[in-house]
Design an enzyme around this catalytic site. Structure first.
Site, mmCIF file in Angstrom:
data_model
loop_
_atom_site.group_PDB
_atom_site.id
_atom_site.type_symbol
_atom_site.label_atom_id
_atom_site.label_comp_id
_atom_site.label_asym_id
_atom_site.label_seq_id
_atom_site.Cartn_x
_atom_site.Cartn_y
_atom_site.Cartn_z
ATOM 1 N N ASP A 123 -15.197 -2.769 -1.750
ATOM 2 C CA ASP A 123 -14.840 -2.512 -0.358
ATOM 3 C C ASP A 123 -16.118 -2.245 0.421
ATOM 4 O O ASP A 123 -16.899 -1.366 0.051
ATOM 5 C CB ASP A 123 -13.911 -1.299 -0.253
ATOM 6 C CG ASP A 123 -12.678 -1.444 -1.138
ATOM 7 O OD1 ASP A 123 -12.195 -2.577 -1.289
ATOM 8 O OD2 ASP A 123 -12.214 -0.427 -1.694
ATOM 9 N N ASP B 192 0.855 -1.182 0.000
ATOM 10 C CA ASP B 192 0.000 0.000 0.000
ATOM 11 C C ASP B 192 0.891 1.231 0.000
ATOM 12 O O ASP B 192 1.774 1.363 0.863
ATOM 13 C CB ASP B 192 -0.903 0.011 1.229
ATOM 14 C CG ASP B 192 -2.000 -1.042 1.157
ATOM 15 O OD1 ASP B 192 -2.100 -1.743 0.126
ATOM 16 O OD2 ASP B 192 -2.765 -1.171 2.137
#
Length: 249
Positions: free
Chosen positions: A129, A8
């Protein structure tokens, strides 16, 4: 079954967030390209990369870091975060990505996802998500009223390579994958599903290899790998053994 290590990116560094909160970022490696090489040397076969700044900005922000990652590893790389147009998709694929992940735009403009699948077969994944069972967008900053399965079914037959399903309520806090909702999604669609959010220990790898979870393409691991809660050699050996058992006559 594939275990996808995660990188990330925030401000050019390799970080992990807690519950998707940019203010709760832990820097694990200031050199993402070096981290990509490490994952390859450990035996991983894929790499999952998210441009966190890009997810919030709605456009790619950590492009230089992503380019460095792609050059540093022979492994295929999938990227999500801020990819919102066909031009963005085409540009990233031309720079060497194996596939791009479309999240917010899958909610805002599902027709674009379908067009992208036609233009770039096998190269488009959808990131779903969820928070409290509802799809979140704009880097998890906004909730929608759309259900996870409702969104996923919009792309049946479109040629989506995979759905990456993240339970935001578990992301980065090492409480284990939400197997119930992940497997329910996998049962509801024919598109391969990748589990994300909360993978915590080698027990999750064992759980991933049970018969009811074999329908998954795999799972993404971040903090558990960085913190040493999962030993890469042990996890990959378990997956290799399971693969070999599947091909035995």
């Amino acid at each position: 079954m594939i275990l996808f290590p995660a990188i990330d990116l925030k401000d050019g560094q390799c970080v992990r967030l807690k519950l998707g909160d940019m203010a709760q970022a832990t820097v694990y490696n200031p050199d993402p390209a070096a981290q990509a090489r490490t994952f390859e040397e450990q035996g991983f076969e894929w790499l999952h990369v998210v441009d966190l700044n890009g997810a919030f900005a709605g456009e790619s922000v950590n492009g230089a870091a992503v380019d460095a990652i792609v050059k540093a590893t022979k492994n295929p790389v999938q990227l999500g975060g801020g990819i919102r147009t066909l031009a963005h998709i085409e540009s990233w694929l031309a720079r060497g990505l194996a596939r791009v992940i479309l999240g917010t735009v899958a909610v805002r403009d599902p027709a674009l996802v379908i067009d992208a699948c036609k233009a770039f077969p096998g190269k488009i994944a959808v990131g779903i998500d969820a928070k409290g069972g509802k799809v979140a967008v704009e880097g998890w900053a906004e909730a929608s009223e759309l259900g996870v399965i409702e969104l996923a079914r919009k792309f049946e037959g479109a040629g989506v390579a995979a759905i990456i399903y993240t339970d935001i309520d578990r992301d980065g806090i090492l409480t284990g994958i939400n197997w119930e909702s992940t497997l329910a999604l996998a049962d509801a669609v024919s598109i391969p599903v990748i589990a994300s959010g909360g993978l915590a220990s080698i027990e999750d790898i064992h759980r991933m290899l049970r018969p009811d979870a074999r329908k998954l393409e795999g799972a993404i691991s971040g903090r558990a790998l960085y913190d040493g809660r999962i030993d890469p050699a042990e996890a990959l050996a378990l997956i290799k053994t399971a693969r070999q058992a599947e091909v035995q006559p």
